[in-house]
Design an enzyme around this catalytic site. Sequence first.
Site, PDB file in Angstrom:
ATOM      1  N   GLU A  86       0.724  -1.114   0.056  1.00  0.00           N
ATOM      2  CA  GLU A  86       0.061  -0.117  -0.113  1.00  0.00           C
ATOM      3  C   GLU A  86       0.947   1.179   0.085  1.00  0.00           C
ATOM      4  O   GLU A  86       1.898   1.496   0.990  1.00  0.00           O
ATOM      5  CB  GLU A  86      -0.968  -0.094   1.344  1.00  0.00           C
ATOM      6  CG  GLU A  86      -1.680  -1.388   1.649  1.00  0.00           C
ATOM      7  CD  GLU A  86      -2.837  -1.614   0.624  1.00  0.00           C
ATOM      8  OE1 GLU A  86      -3.190  -0.726  -0.096  1.00  0.00           O
ATOM      9  OE2 GLU A  86      -3.171  -2.700   0.960  1.00  0.00           O
ATOM     10  N   CYS A 105      -3.368   7.717   4.095  1.00  0.00           N
ATOM     11  CA  CYS A 105      -3.027   7.385   2.808  1.00  0.00           C
ATOM     12  C   CYS A 105      -4.259   7.582   2.043  1.00  0.00           C
ATOM     13  O   CYS A 105      -4.187   7.745   0.882  1.00  0.00           O
ATOM     14  CB  CYS A 105      -2.507   5.798   2.879  1.00  0.00           C
ATOM     15  SG  CYS A 105      -3.511   4.838   3.737  1.00  0.00           S
TER      16      CYS A 105
END
Lengths: 519, 519
Positions: free
Chosen positions: B256, B295
């Site tokens: 990620e 994020c």
Amino acid sequence: MTTISSFVCGRWQTGSGDRRSLHDPSTEAVLGHVHTGGVDLAAALAFARDTGIKALAALGWRQRGELLKALASKLHEHRDELIGISGSNGGNTRGDAKFDLDGMTGTLAAYGNLAATLPDGPLLLDGDGSQLGRTPRFWGRHVLVARPGVAVHVNAFNFPGWGMGEKMACALLAGVPVIEKPGTPSALLAHRIAQLVVDSGLLPPGAFQFVAGSVSPLLDLLGPMDCVAFTGSSATGTIIRGNKNLVRNSVRVNIEADSINAAVLAPDVDFGGDTFAQFVANVATDITQKAGQKCTAVRRIVVPDDRLGDVAEALLERLRATKVGNPDDGDVRMGPVASAEALATVRAGMQQLLAVGEALLGGPQPIADKGYFVAPTLLRARDAGAEVLHALEVFGPCATLIGYAGKAADAAALVNRGGGGLVASLYSDDRAFLDVAVPALAPWHGRIWIGSEKTQGQALGPGAVLPQCVHGGPGRAGGGEELGGLRGLSFYLQRTAVQGDRALIGRVCGEPSTQAGSP
Amino acid sequence: MTTISSFVCGRWQTGSGDRRSLHDPSTEAVLGHVHTGGVDLAAALAFARDTGIKALAALGWRQRGELLKALASKLHEHRDELIGISGSNGGNTRGDAKFDLDGMTGTLAAYGNLAATLPDGPLLLDGDGSQLGRTPRFWGRHVLVARPGVAVHVNAFNFPGWGMGEKMACALLAGVPVIEKPGTPSALLAHRIAQLVVDSGLLPPGAFQFVAGSVSPLLDLLGPMDCVAFTGSSATGTIIRGNKNLVRNSVRVNIEADSINAAVLAPDVDFGGDTFAQFVANVATDITQKAGQKCTAVRRIVVPDDRLGDVAEALLERLRATKVGNPDDGDVRMGPVASAEALATVRAGMQQLLAVGEALLGGPQPIADKGYFVAPTLLRARDAGAEVLHALEVFGPCATLIGYAGKAADAAALVNRGGGGLVASLYSDDRAFLDVAVPALAPWHGRIWIGSEKTQGQALGPGAVLPQCVHGGPGRAGGGEELGGLRGLSFYLQRTAVQGDRALIGRVCGEPSTQAGSP
């Protein structure tokens, strides 16, 4: 004499640069040439992106499925011609050629048929939805959608038909244009198949391109939506997966590589019964079919110590009866391996195995003056734990008998030393044995094939890769996954969670009950 | 002053070698130290393999689920203490800290609850079975089984609680022992959580290890059944994925990474309505929550050209009201970024964005003498197409207004220039707009969040990552996938096709209808 051309940007083009010869592996006669370079790969990629993606997207799932079925029919019409090329350029017997070619058309048709269940819109629903908020109004569900990229398929030489067909089937049904690179030694057959695909006029422009020659430079041009599916050696697979551009752009890579497949005979299986008969027949087939050049072929025959003699005798009887030679001779049941390189590698591999075992039949010594022939070879291991037995895939007509004490856990531990494989086969009618062996083998294998009394006469052997079940394996086998029905499409699709008002996202995602006409 | 220790091989150990300081980002006070080396990583791996795997396997799915629920409760008991550490070592407001910590316990509990649906035996059934032969007797079905390996989790600094918790939840439920490496700047919180996990005594030996310091050398030791899940920068992700040992052994890697998330306002949304209100509230939250260090936070605010003024005004009103400072002060609504390095990187990034736009509020200039504070920053792009807008993730309280002409396809094309993202949010009540935007955005995003009138008051914003839905995105975002209910387990499981006699494999695979007591 044919010079293999490439089909890119909508036309056939002959490459340039280094030239490699293609041979009849039975006679060593040169049948054609292929150039390794000279194709504008950037232009091919751009053509697929600019033309192929849109054209495939415009068709939708079901129409793409219809095209796959039509393609299967069209290729099947040319079956006899293709069998001939498979014999001359691949050294395949008629049976071996059919295994490859019927596998190709069967898989294309199977994916064509799967499409009938798919929706009109571009989104496939994935699983059920779920409540995300305090009330059921705020809802989440997952969809699968075609990634607007290009699939580069690097195919192996051993299945020029099936290998290309199974990769194409999944990509094209998903709506992703393909660039197919054939394995060089058998490129004549792949080339003829590509001609038939092109001449059929079935696929829209840009959906199918064929590059005879290196596609390595293409890897440096791919982006986040593209993907690479490779079948071949672990060494090449490692180079592809480690490619800096692919790593940097999170380009999806699927690899099918080496696999030291094993067949395990359980102690409950009687010598004379149906389960034993399947075991012997399937192992002998795996050794001789396509001269052992199947990624799924058994390399390790794992047998209770006290049954090694019986099993050896039964296998030797079969293998001795296998006539080896030029498949032009109708009596021949096993042809040569595909190329001089393959022959040299197989012989060297057998030598390595002989360092830890003995040959009961065959071995690396030459058996003909001309042609890439090698004898059906059955070895017996001196030490079941020898590293090379579990680490070296000899890609030819060769397997090794390995003894174990008879416990399921021991057999599984031995098999798992292969470090990840495509398929393990188990022959047993003993539930207790299977209850231990299956969960122990499963994490290390993409597929487990169980032979039992009731499968006699019902089952294709473990060497057959069927579109309904996944193909691939962890670790040494490359960590890939192909086929498995609709699972085979997921490599070409993005899974996306859609969150919002339940009724609204139901309509946007194409839930059947929310479409026009329903409340 | 704390020296962060590691928990490996069943005991707490202090590392050695290079030492890094951990700070209170509001005051720059040194709170503790972490050593980058000195932990015997090979021993940790061996302990997980030899002890952890068996111990977790012995428990089964449902009992592992019970442990996750108990762990969630135990950690929740210490919520206030953890909130305090999150404030001092992370600069988090109370709200920010709860977002991280409740996310952790909520996700652990959610996976604990999921386990109730899982079977007794080790095999999870995957999909329906299918007929493979001429008759239904020869049958294939797919199972999922825990891979007997170790999960190395390399966590990001921004969510020391949630990030570690969500990765642990999936691995431990799957039966795979974890080695957790915290992000260094916020390692004090991760360390305290690790202490609570260990002290709870809930997890069996070897199931949980915690390494404060570098785990890079561990990557060279992993084998085919192991896996690495990383959350952090694309640059580090690329290094991990390209690691030669991981490539060679087909070690699974989930990444990620950077994501230039976008929020899109559709032209149908009226200034005064509920949809507009959600849009403004969510974008402002994403800029300020955790000082923009999420994020999933919106970096690009994509708005019809003729609405840029309205939107800017509404956002500025919110952002101007956001009090920035030390979260010890209860009025403060936004704390500092996590470290001096983070501050420098955010400022440099803002400078790059200012080359193609203007600041409507905030910017890179210092706003305090002490502490890693940066102002809530709203930029407006001069040129919607400028590369840097779509390529640079400024990991702080900063987003850029970008205009588009009002067509859904244009907005999607602009958003997709991000090269793959975690989440795109859409604000619209116009089905026609969504019917174009959703399929266009889906391939490039792991998640699409739709705000509409009916989601007002019902929905957590797009910045929240929920266990029911997948988290991850293609391309720049790393190509990973986590969570999504049971999908989140698949990274830790092997899918295996089992083929054989239908009744026999049904029993061996644990089909409910074939178990004892049924015909």
